[in-house]
Write a protein that holds these residues in place. Sequence first.
Motif, PDB file in Angstrom:
ATOM      1  N   CYS A  16      42.005  34.801  28.548  1.00  0.00           N
ATOM      2  CA  CYS A  16      40.713  35.275  29.063  1.00  0.00           C
ATOM      3  C   CYS A  16      39.794  33.967  29.436  1.00  0.00           C
ATOM      4  CB  CYS A  16      39.920  36.227  28.276  1.00  0.00           C
ATOM      5  SG  CYS A  16      40.455  37.677  27.929  1.00  0.00           S
ATOM      6  N   GLU A  17      39.536  33.107  28.491  1.00  0.00           N
ATOM      7  CA  GLU A  17      38.945  31.811  28.915  1.00  0.00           C
ATOM      8  C   GLU A  17      39.589  31.161  29.901  1.00  0.00           C
ATOM      9  OE1 GLU A  17      37.974  29.459  25.472  1.00  0.00           O
ATOM     10  OE2 GLU A  17      37.189  30.944  24.298  1.00  0.00           O
ATOM     11  N   LYS A  18      40.900  30.988  29.998  1.00  0.00           N
ATOM     12  CA  LYS A  18      41.405  30.086  30.982  1.00  0.00           C
ATOM     13  C   LYS A  18      41.417  30.863  32.302  1.00  0.00           C
ATOM     14  CE  LYS A  18      43.924  26.959  28.360  1.00  0.00           C
ATOM     15  NZ  LYS A  18      43.602  25.275  28.783  1.00  0.00           N
ATOM     16  N   LEU A  19      41.602  32.349  32.238  1.00  0.00           N
ATOM     17  CA  LEU A  19      41.278  32.815  33.580  1.00  0.00           C
ATOM     18  C   LEU A  19      40.010  32.749  34.186  1.00  0.00           C
ATOM     19  CD1 LEU A  19      43.127  34.488  35.504  1.00  0.00           C
ATOM     20  CD2 LEU A  19      42.346  36.823  34.176  1.00  0.00           C
ATOM     21  N   LEU A  20      39.115  32.776  33.109  1.00  0.00           N
ATOM     22  CA  LEU A  20      37.773  32.703  33.804  1.00  0.00           C
ATOM     23  C   LEU A  20      37.428  31.376  34.225  1.00  0.00           C
ATOM     24  CD1 LEU A  20      35.427  34.469  30.963  1.00  0.00           C
ATOM     25  CD2 LEU A  20      36.013  35.332  33.175  1.00  0.00           C
ATOM     26  N   SER A  21      38.053  30.349  33.724  1.00  0.00           N
ATOM     27  CA  SER A  21      37.684  28.897  34.110  1.00  0.00           C
ATOM     28  C   SER A  21      38.081  28.764  35.659  1.00  0.00           C
ATOM     29  CB  SER A  21      38.520  27.890  33.014  1.00  0.00           C
ATOM     30  OG  SER A  21      39.878  27.965  33.352  1.00  0.00           O
ATOM     31  N   ILE A  24      38.010  32.883  39.569  1.00  0.00           N
ATOM     32  CA  ILE A  24      38.597  33.834  40.817  1.00  0.00           C
ATOM     33  C   ILE A  24      37.563  34.698  41.288  1.00  0.00           C
ATOM     34  CG2 ILE A  24      40.318  35.490  41.170  1.00  0.00           C
ATOM     35  CD1 ILE A  24      42.048  34.192  38.613  1.00  0.00           C
ATOM     36  N   PRO A  25      37.332  34.847  42.566  1.00  0.00           N
ATOM     37  CA  PRO A  25      36.326  35.640  42.973  1.00  0.00           C
ATOM     38  C   PRO A  25      36.626  37.196  42.909  1.00  0.00           C
ATOM     39  CG  PRO A  25      37.498  34.295  44.765  1.00  0.00           C
ATOM     40  CD  PRO A  25      37.894  33.830  43.476  1.00  0.00           C
ATOM     41  N   ASP A  26      35.655  38.000  42.546  1.00  0.00           N
ATOM     42  CA  ASP A  26      35.934  39.351  42.301  1.00  0.00           C
ATOM     43  C   ASP A  26      36.789  39.739  41.268  1.00  0.00           C
ATOM     44  OD1 ASP A  26      34.061  39.709  44.212  1.00  0.00           O
ATOM     45  OD2 ASP A  26      35.491  39.758  45.787  1.00  0.00           O
ATOM     46  N   LEU A  27      36.935  39.006  40.132  1.00  0.00           N
ATOM     47  CA  LEU A  27      37.878  39.321  39.097  1.00  0.00           C
ATOM     48  C   LEU A  27      37.291  40.190  38.233  1.00  0.00           C
ATOM     49  CD1 LEU A  27      40.217  38.421  37.101  1.00  0.00           C
ATOM     50  CD2 LEU A  27      38.615  36.916  36.064  1.00  0.00           C
ATOM     51  N   LYS A  63      29.017  39.545  22.739  1.00  0.00           N
ATOM     52  CA  LYS A  63      28.172  39.353  23.800  1.00  0.00           C
ATOM     53  C   LYS A  63      28.732  38.354  24.787  1.00  0.00           C
ATOM     54  CE  LYS A  63      23.579  37.444  23.863  1.00  0.00           C
ATOM     55  NZ  LYS A  63      22.706  36.321  23.581  1.00  0.00           N
ATOM     56  N   TRP A  64      29.701  37.523  24.414  1.00  0.00           N
ATOM     57  CA  TRP A  64      30.442  36.482  25.371  1.00  0.00           C
ATOM     58  C   TRP A  64      31.225  37.347  26.373  1.00  0.00           C
ATOM     59  CZ3 TRP A  64      35.484  36.046  26.249  1.00  0.00           C
ATOM     60  CH2 TRP A  64      35.962  34.626  27.266  1.00  0.00           C
ATOM     61  N   TYR A  65      31.894  38.428  25.710  1.00  0.00           N
ATOM     62  CA  TYR A  65      32.781  39.112  26.862  1.00  0.00           C
ATOM     63  C   TYR A  65      31.613  39.911  27.849  1.00  0.00           C
ATOM     64  CZ  TYR A  65      36.353  38.544  23.642  1.00  0.00           C
ATOM     65  OH  TYR A  65      37.607  37.994  22.880  1.00  0.00           O
ATOM     66  N   ASN A  68      30.344  37.531  30.505  1.00  0.00           N
ATOM     67  CA  ASN A  68      31.349  37.117  31.480  1.00  0.00           C
ATOM     68  C   ASN A  68      32.019  38.152  32.262  1.00  0.00           C
ATOM     69  OD1 ASN A  68      31.795  34.005  31.141  1.00  0.00           O
ATOM     70  ND2 ASN A  68      31.583  34.553  29.038  1.00  0.00           N
ATOM     71  N   GLY A  69      31.303  39.387  32.057  1.00  0.00           N
ATOM     72  CA  GLY A  69      31.845  40.711  32.872  1.00  0.00           C
ATOM     73  C   GLY A  69      33.006  41.092  32.477  1.00  0.00           C
ATOM     74  N   ILE A  70      33.520  40.868  31.164  1.00  0.00           N
ATOM     75  CA  ILE A  70      34.764  41.544  30.692  1.00  0.00           C
ATOM     76  C   ILE A  70      34.467  42.890  30.263  1.00  0.00           C
ATOM     77  CG2 ILE A  70      36.811  41.146  29.107  1.00  0.00           C
ATOM     78  CD1 ILE A  70      36.151  38.181  29.203  1.00  0.00           C
ATOM     79  N   ASP A  71      35.474  43.581  30.476  1.00  0.00           N
ATOM     80  CA  ASP A  71      35.383  45.203  29.918  1.00  0.00           C
ATOM     81  C   ASP A  71      36.068  45.144  28.665  1.00  0.00           C
ATOM     82  OD1 ASP A  71      35.200  47.883  29.458  1.00  0.00           O
ATOM     83  OD2 ASP A  71      36.114  48.614  31.208  1.00  0.00           O
ATOM     84  N   LEU A  72      35.489  45.015  27.669  1.00  0.00           N
ATOM     85  CA  LEU A  72      36.174  45.073  26.209  1.00  0.00           C
ATOM     86  C   LEU A  72      36.143  46.045  25.621  1.00  0.00           C
ATOM     87  CD1 LEU A  72      37.582  43.117  23.904  1.00  0.00           C
ATOM     88  CD2 LEU A  72      35.244  42.669  22.970  1.00  0.00           C
TER      89      LEU A  72
END
Length: 87
Positions: A16-21, A24-27, A63-65, A68-72
């Motif tokens: 997830c961290e690598k992907l966020l870095s 990517i728009p509209d991820l 909170k980090w998720y 970063n807009g991650i649906d955990l």
Amino acid sequence: MKVVVIGNGMVGQKFCEKLLSKGIPDLQLTVFGEETLAAYDRVHLSSYFAGKTVEDLTLQPVKWYEENGIDLRLGDPVQEVDRLKKR
Ligand SMILES: Cc1cc2nc3c(=O)[nH]c(=O)nc-3n(C[C@H](O)[C@H](O)[C@H](O)COP(=O)(O)OP(=O)(O)OC[C@H]3O[C@@H](n4cnc5c(N)ncnc54)[C@H](O)[C@@H]3O)c2cc1C
């Protein structure tokens, strides 16, 4: 882009961290974790008995998720993957 990660272990979390870095728009990133706790340092799990806390071992807080807009979705194991229907 919609990405679903199955498993919120050390590798899933780093992914997830690598992907966020990549920025990517509209991820849209969704993570399913079988366990009820967010990813933790499993390698040093035994240090829990030497005084480390859950917070110490947690790789990133829930909170980090959120930030970063991650649906955990914790405590929610994936039962089946339908590759053709992408579900
Ligand atoms: C006893 C032991 C000692 C170890 N000691 C060391 C060490 O000293 N040093 C070292 O570097 N490594 C060590 N390892 C290895 C280290 O723990 C692993 O390399 C690391 O945990 C792998 O991370 P992972 O994210 O790939 O898998 P895991 O940590 O196994 O994470 C996978 C996650 O996916 C979840 N999951 C599985 N199926 C589903 C599903 N269908 N739906 C939703 N969620 C699901 C699981 O609940 C889990 O939370 C040890 C392993 C063990 C077992």
